[in-house]
Motif scaffolding. Structure first.
Motif, short mmCIF file in Angstrom:
data_model
loop_
_atom_site.label_atom_id
_atom_site.label_comp_id
_atom_site.label_asym_id
_atom_site.label_seq_id
_atom_site.Cartn_x
_atom_site.Cartn_y
_atom_site.Cartn_z
N VAL A 22 0.85 -1.19 0.00
CA VAL A 22 0.00 0.00 0.00
C VAL A 22 0.88 1.23 0.00
N THR A 23 0.57 2.13 -0.90
CA THR A 23 1.29 3.39 -0.90
C THR A 23 0.35 4.47 -0.41
N ALA A 24 0.90 5.46 0.18
CA ALA A 24 0.08 6.55 0.71
C ALA A 24 -0.57 7.32 -0.43
N ALA A 25 -1.85 7.60 -0.27
CA ALA A 25 -2.56 8.42 -1.26
C ALA A 25 -2.14 9.87 -1.06
N PRO A 26 -2.14 10.64 -2.12
CA PRO A 26 -1.79 12.05 -1.94
C PRO A 26 -2.77 12.73 -1.01
N ALA A 27 -2.25 13.58 -0.19
CA ALA A 27 -3.10 14.29 0.77
C ALA A 27 -4.06 15.21 0.03
N THR A 28 -5.29 15.23 0.47
CA THR A 28 -6.26 16.15 -0.12
C THR A 28 -6.59 17.20 0.93
N ALA A 29 -6.76 18.39 0.46
CA ALA A 29 -7.08 19.49 1.37
C ALA A 29 -8.50 19.35 1.87
N ALA A 30 -8.73 19.72 3.08
CA ALA A 30 -10.08 19.72 3.63
C ALA A 30 -10.88 20.79 2.91
N PRO A 31 -12.17 20.55 2.74
CA PRO A 31 -12.96 21.58 2.05
C PRO A 31 -13.00 22.87 2.87
N ARG A 32 -13.08 23.97 2.17
CA ARG A 32 -13.23 25.26 2.84
C ARG A 32 -14.66 25.36 3.35
N ILE A 33 -14.83 25.74 4.59
CA ILE A 33 -16.16 25.87 5.19
C ILE A 33 -16.59 27.32 5.09
N LEU A 34 -17.77 27.53 4.52
CA LEU A 34 -18.39 28.85 4.48
C LEU A 34 -19.66 28.78 5.32
N TYR A 35 -19.78 29.71 6.24
CA TYR A 35 -20.96 29.76 7.10
C TYR A 35 -21.94 30.78 6.55
N TYR A 36 -23.21 30.39 6.49
CA TYR A 36 -24.24 31.31 6.02
C TYR A 36 -25.26 31.54 7.12
N ALA A 52 -28.13 25.39 -0.13
CA ALA A 52 -26.80 25.06 0.39
C ALA A 52 -26.54 23.57 0.24
N GLN A 53 -27.53 22.75 0.56
CA GLN A 53 -27.35 21.30 0.46
C GLN A 53 -27.13 20.85 -0.98
N ILE A 54 -27.78 21.51 -1.91
CA ILE A 54 -27.57 21.20 -3.33
C ILE A 54 -26.10 21.37 -3.69
N TRP A 55 -25.51 22.48 -3.25
CA TRP A 55 -24.09 22.70 -3.54
C TRP A 55 -23.22 21.71 -2.78
N ASN A 56 -23.57 21.41 -1.54
CA ASN A 56 -22.78 20.44 -0.76
C ASN A 56 -22.78 19.06 -1.41
N ASN A 57 -23.87 18.73 -2.09
CA ASN A 57 -23.96 17.44 -2.79
C ASN A 57 -23.24 17.47 -4.14
N VAL A 59 -20.28 19.58 -4.95
CA VAL A 59 -18.86 19.94 -4.95
C VAL A 59 -18.16 19.36 -3.73
N THR A 60 -16.83 19.30 -3.79
CA THR A 60 -16.07 18.72 -2.68
C THR A 60 -15.11 19.70 -2.00
N ASN A 61 -14.77 20.79 -2.66
CA ASN A 61 -13.75 21.70 -2.11
C ASN A 61 -14.30 22.82 -1.25
N VAL A 62 -15.61 22.89 -1.11
CA VAL A 62 -16.23 23.91 -0.26
C VAL A 62 -17.49 23.31 0.34
N ARG A 63 -17.80 23.73 1.56
CA ARG A 63 -19.01 23.30 2.25
C ARG A 63 -19.75 24.53 2.76
N LEU A 64 -21.05 24.56 2.55
CA LEU A 64 -21.91 25.63 3.05
C LEU A 64 -22.62 25.11 4.29
N LEU A 65 -22.41 25.77 5.41
CA LEU A 65 -23.02 25.34 6.67
C LEU A 65 -23.72 26.50 7.35
N PRO A 66 -24.82 26.21 8.05
CA PRO A 66 -25.48 27.28 8.81
C PRO A 66 -24.52 27.82 9.87
N VAL A 67 -24.54 29.11 10.06
CA VAL A 67 -23.65 29.72 11.04
C VAL A 67 -24.01 29.23 12.44
#
Length: 176
Positions: A22-36, A52-57, A59-67
């Motif tokens: 097993v080789t290590a998978a390349p590290a992926t950045a955590a998604p950027r969290i945007l609070y609305y 917000a949920q439509i976008w969360n479903n 894309v992977t690099n950003v998450r929209l969350l209630p503040v």
């Protein structure tokens, strides 16, 4: 050179024995969290959450969350009697309005919410008239109920949020 040959031989023997290296998978950045903050969206709060949920479903690099308490929101959502519109100050920051005028004319509220979030995620209006294009906005037929970004729109958002260095200038977007 000898070490490489020995390592290759060890891996070959292990592979023949059914052991997988097993080789290590390349590290992926955590998604950027945007609070609305949808506390001023009045009767459209659930629709804002749906957008917000439509976008969360999609894309992977950003998450929209209630503040949450104690946090400053990146995005503020309001409701009024005008047309839906967005005011961006930078990528992922600004405000948008769920305008009742478009809803009263028959435009699909979840599509409006996802479209306006799209502006805060760095997408411009495209005015293609196609229901398949979320960012076509009001140029799509009133009976269009597709609230989902197409593959190009989702890829563009993922690319914009893949790096924190991408700058998007402030802009005003109006639904009509």
């Amino acid at each position: 050179m000898l070490i490489r040959k020995i390592a290759a031989a060890v891996f070959a023997v292990l592979a023949l024995g059914g052991v997988q290296a097993v080789t290590a998978a390349p590290a992926t950045a955590a998604p950027r969290i945007l609070y609305y903050d949808a506390s001023q969206a009045q009767e459209f709060k659930a629709v804002v959450d749906q957008g917000a949920q439509i976008w969360n479903n999609s894309v992977t690099n950003v998450r929209l969350l209630p503040v949450t308490a104690g946090r400053t929101p990146n995005i503020r959502v309001y409701a009024d009697n005008g047309w839906p519109r967005a005011y961006t100050s930078s990528l992922g920051n600004g405000s948008w309005y769920m305008g009742r005028q478009a809803v009263n004319q028959g435009y699909h509220p979840p599509r409006i919410a996802a479209h306006e979030f799209g502006h805060l995620l760095g997408l411009p209006d495209r005015r293609t008239g196609l229901c398949a294009d979320l960012m076509s906005g009001s140029s799509a037929p009133v009976n269009c109920t597709n609230p989902n970004p197409n593959a190009t729109e989702a890829r563009t958002v993922n690319n914009r949020f893949a790096s924190a260095a991408v700058a998007v200038p402030s802009k005003v977007y109006v639904w009509q």
